[in-house]
Design a protein around this motif. Sequence first.
Motif, short mmCIF file in Angstrom:
data_model
loop_
_atom_site.label_atom_id
_atom_site.label_comp_id
_atom_site.label_asym_id
_atom_site.label_seq_id
_atom_site.Cartn_x
_atom_site.Cartn_y
_atom_site.Cartn_z
N LEU A 166 0.98 -1.38 -0.09
CA LEU A 166 -0.07 0.06 -0.07
C LEU A 166 0.80 1.25 0.12
O LEU A 166 0.68 2.28 -0.87
N ASN A 167 1.99 1.25 0.90
CA ASN A 167 2.84 2.33 0.78
C ASN A 167 3.44 2.68 -0.67
O ASN A 167 3.68 3.78 -1.04
N ARG A 187 1.06 6.43 -7.08
CA ARG A 187 -0.02 7.46 -7.00
C ARG A 187 0.27 8.93 -7.07
O ARG A 187 -0.40 9.83 -7.89
N THR A 188 1.55 9.15 -6.16
CA THR A 188 1.85 10.47 -5.98
C THR A 188 2.43 11.12 -7.52
O THR A 188 2.48 12.14 -7.97
N ARG A 228 2.22 1.57 -3.62
CA ARG A 228 1.25 2.30 -4.30
C ARG A 228 0.91 3.44 -4.21
O ARG A 228 0.91 4.62 -4.94
N LYS A 229 0.93 4.02 -2.95
CA LYS A 229 0.78 5.66 -2.71
C LYS A 229 2.01 6.45 -3.35
O LYS A 229 1.55 7.42 -3.83
N LYS A 230 3.19 5.81 -3.09
CA LYS A 230 4.33 6.71 -3.81
C LYS A 230 4.06 6.79 -5.16
O LYS A 230 4.17 7.81 -5.78
N ILE A 270 -4.47 5.55 -10.90
CA ILE A 270 -5.42 5.10 -9.77
C ILE A 270 -6.29 4.13 -10.37
O ILE A 270 -7.25 4.51 -11.33
#
Lengths: 176, 83
Positions: free
Chosen positions: A85-86, A92-93, A88-90, A99
């Motif tokens: 998840l972390n 997505r930024t 993926r967050k990176k 997304i």
Amino acid sequence: MKSNEEWMTAYQQGNREAFGILYERMYEALYSFLFRYTREEQLSMDIVHDTFEVLQKTHSNFDSSKGTVKSYIFQISYRLLLNKLNRRKKWRTLLPFLIPVNTASFSAEEKLTIQQAIAILPEKQRAVILLAYYHDLPQEEIAQVLSIPVGTVKSRMHAAMKSLKEQLKGDYHAEG
Amino acid sequence: MLKDEFKKEEQLRRQLDEYKVDIPVKLAHHRKRNRWEHFLAYLASPAKDPLTDGISSAGGLIKFTFMPVAGAVCIAIFQALLL
């Protein structure tokens, strides 16, 4: 019937069949936890497989005096989940258009409410309530899985219950 | 047990019990996806349209129309400076 810990010991001693039995016993619970946490089928399936890949490599590290096989496997899984998840967050930024479109559908109104209420809980509270309610883990094991103090487990649990009741308030009034 | 905390919360318990999860049949056997399968799944997964936000905003369409023209002008100026 042998316990998970006995099968794990057998696996540590080289019994390959024991791995299959542990998988049979654990995959449903693990998938349910991951799916309720992420609401993503493919991601949850991938993490179940990855968890057992890691277990194959690290089974010798398991020590039954420190905890149960269930909490050991859930701990591996939770760490893998957080890493994914972390990561993926990176991404997505950096690339926000990647997304994925949420294709989840709901069949009943009340089901939608409880699923949404759990989904909008803060991640830390969500993990505690899922492990406590759906997987019957005692607070010491939840603390071990999430790598947090026992006191924090309790406070997150109460906060999660309070938040859930607040979110489901409409249903309480409608039925009450 | 922490679950005992729910004993007094009958309504909440009933609602939490409603949340069932269907276990995919594919999971019944342990099988790791290889990198190629991961890549294919990544390509096949639906993603947000990167142009939607730009077009839906005020002046977004004009920006998308004139951006190639502005780009071409910039390249032309750059090439002229090189000559």
